[in-house]
Design a protein around this motif. Structure first.
Motif, short mmCIF file in Angstrom:
data_model
loop_
_atom_site.label_atom_id
_atom_site.label_comp_id
_atom_site.label_asym_id
_atom_site.label_seq_id
_atom_site.Cartn_x
_atom_site.Cartn_y
_atom_site.Cartn_z
N TRP A 1 0.59 -1.08 0.22
CA TRP A 1 -0.24 -0.15 0.08
C TRP A 1 0.87 1.10 -0.19
O TRP A 1 2.13 1.49 0.55
CB TRP A 1 -1.31 -0.03 0.80
N GLU B 1 -9.93 1.24 -1.14
CA GLU B 1 -9.52 0.07 -1.44
C GLU B 1 -8.62 -0.44 -2.35
O GLU B 1 -7.86 0.52 -2.91
CB GLU B 1 -11.03 0.30 -2.88
N ARG C 1 -6.92 -2.87 -4.36
CA ARG C 1 -6.46 -4.05 -5.69
C ARG C 1 -5.39 -3.15 -6.52
O ARG C 1 -4.58 -4.24 -7.08
CB ARG C 1 -7.83 -4.18 -6.15
N ASP D 1 -9.09 -7.05 -3.50
CA ASP D 1 -8.58 -6.15 -2.84
C ASP D 1 -7.55 -5.89 -1.45
O ASP D 1 -8.70 -6.41 -0.01
CB ASP D 1 -9.92 -5.78 -2.38
#
Length: 636
Positions: A347, A355, A357, A367
Motif C-alpha cells: 500500500w 480499496e 486492488r 482488494d
C-alpha cells in the motif's frame, strides 16, 4: 321556463351550501399564522439524522483533567448492547469523519473501513484532538509527552486516558472495553494512548503512525529535510487562509529551486509566522528536541500492557519508518510472541483503509485493504474487545509478497538472512565481492535529480504513487549510476529492510546519497505490456553525509576521504522473479522532495545561501577493502 326555474333553484341551493361551507374550508386551508415574506429565512440548525435512521449519532464535549473539553462524536447502530468501543483521535475533523454522506444508513456516514465494525455491533467514536475543530484548548503539532518538552499537565496520553474513562462510564451501550486505531497522525495518537494507558484500553491498531519526525517519518529522513511538510504545516496550524503554500500550480521543482534554501522558501511565502515551521528549521539535527518526541523511545522504556497490531504500507510515501521502529522497540518485551504484531501491506500511505486492488501500475489479487481489515484486523480486535471473545489467532508478522501476490505469515521480522549484493565493474551487481574499483559522477545543486518526471506536483495521485513510478526517467543521467545483475534464473525473495553500505568520497565538504533498490521487468512482457522493461522501485531512501559519525553530531566531510555511509531502506516483502533483474541506482539528490545539499560546509543547510551551493565530484567505491553493497534479507 319551468326548466329554467328549476335550474335557478338548484344554483341557489348550491350557493347556500357553499356559503355555509366556506368558513370551515377557510379554517382548514389557511395557515394559523401568516408567513412574513420579508422575515429572516435562516434557521439555527437542522438535524440531518432523521428518526428513520438505523443508527444513533451523539455529539458530546468530554472534560479533560485541566478543565478543557474535547468534541467527540459517538456512532452506533440502534439496539446495540454490550458493545466494544473503537476510538480514533483525529486532527482531521471528527464531525466530517462521521458524516461522509448525509445518509440514514450507518455504513454510509462513516469511512469505508468502519463498516465491518459497526455492522457487527461496535460503537465507533471519533474525537477532535485538543485545540482543533470542535475541541477546546491549544493545538501543538504532535504535542510532546508532558515533561521536559511539555511543562503542562496534559498531552495525548492524558487526553486519551480521560476520554476512555468518560466513555466507559457514560456510554451505557458499551461493554467497558475500548480499542484505538487510526492512520498517520491518528496512528500517532493511538500510540500515545499506550503510555500510562487506561485499564479499559484492551487493544491498539496504529496504522502508518508518525513516530520519529527526524529519523524517517514526515519531516526528515536520515537528516535530509522533506519540503512537502510546509504545505502540511500551513494547512494544519492556520485557522484562516491555510491550505497549500500559495506558489501556484506550476512545476514544484522550479518553485523550490528558485526559492533557494528551506528557510528562504519559508520566508518568501510568509511561513516563518508559523511556530511549527520555526521549530523545525531551528532543529536541523537529531538533538534532544527530536529525540524527546520519538514515540518508539518513549514506549521502549515502559511496560507493554496493551496488545498492539502495527500496520504500514510497503510504499508509504509519508510514514514508512514508524511502525517497524515501534515493533523493534517493543518486540523484546513480547516473550510469548502474542502481544506485538506487525503487518506490511502493498500500500501507499493509509491505503489500508480504502480499496486496495492496485497501486499505480501494480495490480493485486483482490482488494488487499479489505482482506486485511476483515481477515486480520477485525479478528484481532474482536478477540480482545468482545465480551464473548473468540480465541486470538493473530499472526506475529503478516506481510504481502509483492511480485508473487500473496499474504505471508512469519514468526519474526526481519524474516530473511542478510546477504550482500555487491556493486562492481561495468556497473554490475554480484553475490561475490569484486576486485577494487570505483565510478564517479558530478553532482550539481543547480540541476538536482528530480523525484519524478517534470513538471512535478506533490499532491494527489502523483504524490500517492511516486514511489512506484518507473525509474527509467533518470536511468542514464550522468549524475545517476545504475548497477544491474544478470537475468535472474531463480526467484530472489527478500523479507525485511535492505541495508545500504555505501563506500563513497566527495570533493566537497558535505553530500547527500540516495540509493534505490529496483526490480527491472523483462523487456518483453505480453501479459502486461505496460510493465515491459519497467524499473520498479522496491526501496528508495536518502542519507545526509554530515551525519556519518552520528545523527546528533553533524560534521564536515574531508574532501577525498572514503566514508562508510550506512542506512536502511524501507521494510519490504518482495519477490524478484526469474527473468527479471535487480538494479541499484546511486545519486545525490531527490528533488524537490528533499532540500538540496549545498555540498560546501554550512552549519545549517536550512540557512544555506546561493554561493554555498557548489558542484562536487562523487566517487562510489566498490570491491576490495571498500566494497559497496546492498544487504538483502533473503528468505530461505
Amino acid at each position: 321556463m319551468g326548466k329554467h326555474l328549476s335550474t335557478l333553484a338548484h344554483l341557489a341551493i348550491a350557493a347556500s351550501a357553499m356559503a355555509l361551507a366556506t368558513p370551515a374550508l377557510l379554517a382548514q386551508e389557511a395557515p394559523a399564522t401568516p408567513t412574513d415574506t420579508m422575515a429572516n429565512e435562516q434557521v439555527k440548525a437542522y438535524d440531518w439524522v432523521r428518526p428513520q435512521a438505523d443508527y444513533v449519532r451523539r455529539t458530546v464535549m468530554i472534560p479533560m483533567r485541566d478543565g478543557k473539553k474535547l468534541y467527540t462524536v459517538i456512532v452506533y447502530r440502534k439496539g446495540v448492547t454490550d458493545a466494544p468501543i473503537l476510538l480514533s483521535r483525529t486532527p482531521y475533523n471528527a464531525d466530517k469523519s462521521t458524516s461522509r454522506n448525509r445518509s440514514q444508513k450507518i455504513e454510509e456516514i462513516l469511512p469505508v473501513m468502519d463498516a465491518p465494525f459497526v455492522n457487527d455491533g461496535y460503537i465507533r467514536v471519533y474525537q477532535d484532538v485538543r485545540g482543533l475543530d470542535g475541541s477546546e484548548g491549544d493545538y501543538v503539532m504532535n504535542r510532546p509527552l508532558r515533561g521536559p518538552l511539555n511543562p503542562t499537565r496534559v498531552d495525548h496520553a492524558t487526553d486519551a486516558y480521560d476520554t476512555i474513562d468518560w466513555l466507559v462510564k457514560n456510554v451505557k451501550e458499551s461493554n467497558g472495553r475500548v480499542g484505538i486505531t487510526g492512520s498517520s497522525y491518528l496512528g500517532f495518537t493511538s500510540l500515545m494512548a499506550l503510555i500510562d494507558s487506561h485499564p479499559a484500553l484492551k487493544a491498539a491498531v496504529p496504522q502508518s503512525p508518525m513516530v520519529d519526525g527526524w529519523m524517517g517519518d514526515d519531516w526528515f529522513h536520515n537528516g535530509a529535510f522533506r519540503t512537502f511538510g510546509f504545505d502540511y504545516d500551513l494547512g494544519q496550524t492556520v485557522k484562516k487562509g491555510g491550505g497549500a503554500v500559495p506558489k501556484g500550480t506550476g512545476d514544484e521543482y522550479e518553485a523550490y529551486l528558485a526559492a533557494g534554501s528551506a528557510a528562504d522558501y519559508a520566508r518568501a511565502y510568509g511561513l516563518m509566522d508559523l511556530p511549527v515551521v520555526r521549530k523545525v528549521l531551528e532543529h536541523p539535527s537529531y538533538d534532544a528536541w527530536w529525540q524527546g518526541q520519538a514515540v518508539d523511545k518513549l514506549l521502549e522504556t515502559r511496560k507493554l500492557t496493551v496488545p498492539i497490531m502495527l500496520v504500514v504500507g510497503q510504499w508509504d510515501q509519508e510514514d514508512s519508518y514508524g511502525a517497524p521502529a515501534v515493533y523493534q522497540a517493543l518486540e523484546k518485551q513480547d516473550t510469548n510472541n502474542d502481544m506485538v504484531s506487525l503487518a506490511i501491506g502493498p500500500w501507499r500511505h493509509s491505503q489500508v483503509n480504502y480499496e486496495a486492488r492496485e497501486l499505480g501500475p501494480l495490480k493485486w489479487e483482490g482488494d488487499t485493504g479489505l482482506q486485511f481489515r476483515t481477515r486480520y484486523m477485525k479478528p484481532f480486535l474482536d478477540c480482545h474487545l468482545k465480551t464473548q471473545a473468540p480465541t486470538c489467532d493473530t499472526p506475529p508478522v503478516l506481510t504481502y509478497a509483492t511480485g508473487d501476490s500473496r499474504w505471508d505469515v512469519s514468526q519474526q521480522w526481519p524474516a530473511g538472512n542478510y546477504t550482500p549484493l555487491y556493486l562492481g565493474a561495468g556497473f554490475g551487481l554480484s553475490w561475490t565481492k569484486p576486485s577494487a574499483g570505483s565510478d564517479s559522477y558530478v553532482s550539481d545543486p543547480a540541476k538536482p535529480v528530480p523525484m519524478l518526471p517534470r513538471p512535478i506536483h506533490m499532491q494527489g495521485e502523483e504524490w500517492r504513487t511516486w514511489l512506484v513510478h518507473d525509474q527509467r526517467f533518470v536511468d542514464g543521467r550522468p549524475d545517476v549510476l545504475s548497477y544491474t545483475t544478470q537475468l535472474l534464473d531463480k526467484p530472489v525473495h527478500i523479507m525485511g529492510a535492505p541495508k545500504v553500505d555505501l563506500r563513497a568520497a566527495t570533493s566537497g565538504r558535505d553530500s547527500d546519497y540516495v540509493v534505490k533498490l529496483i526490480d527491472v521487468y523483462p523487456q518483453e512482457n505480453s501479459a502486461d505490456p505496460t510493465m515491459a522493461g519497467y524499473q520498479l522501485g522496491i526501496g528508495i531512501e536518502i542519507f545526509r553525509g554530515r551525519y556519518v559519525n552520528g545523527f546528533a553530531t553533524p560534521a564536515a566531510l574531508e574532501p577525498g576521504k572514503t566514508y562508510a555511509f550506512k542506512w536502511s531502506l524501507p521494510h519490504v516483502n518482495h519477490v524478484f522473479l526469474p527473468g527479471h533483474k535487480i538494479m541499484v541506482q546511486v545519486q545525490s539528490s531527490l528533488f524537490p522532495l528533499y532540500d538540496r545539499n549545498p555540498q560546501s560546509w554550512v552549519p545549517s543547510i536550512m540557512e544555506a545561501k546561493p554561493a554555498d551551493y557548489v558542484k562536487a565530484t562523487e566517487t562510489i567505491h566498490w570491491g576490495g577493502d571498500a566494497a559497496s553493497a546492498v544487504w538483502l534479507p533473503i528468505a530461505q
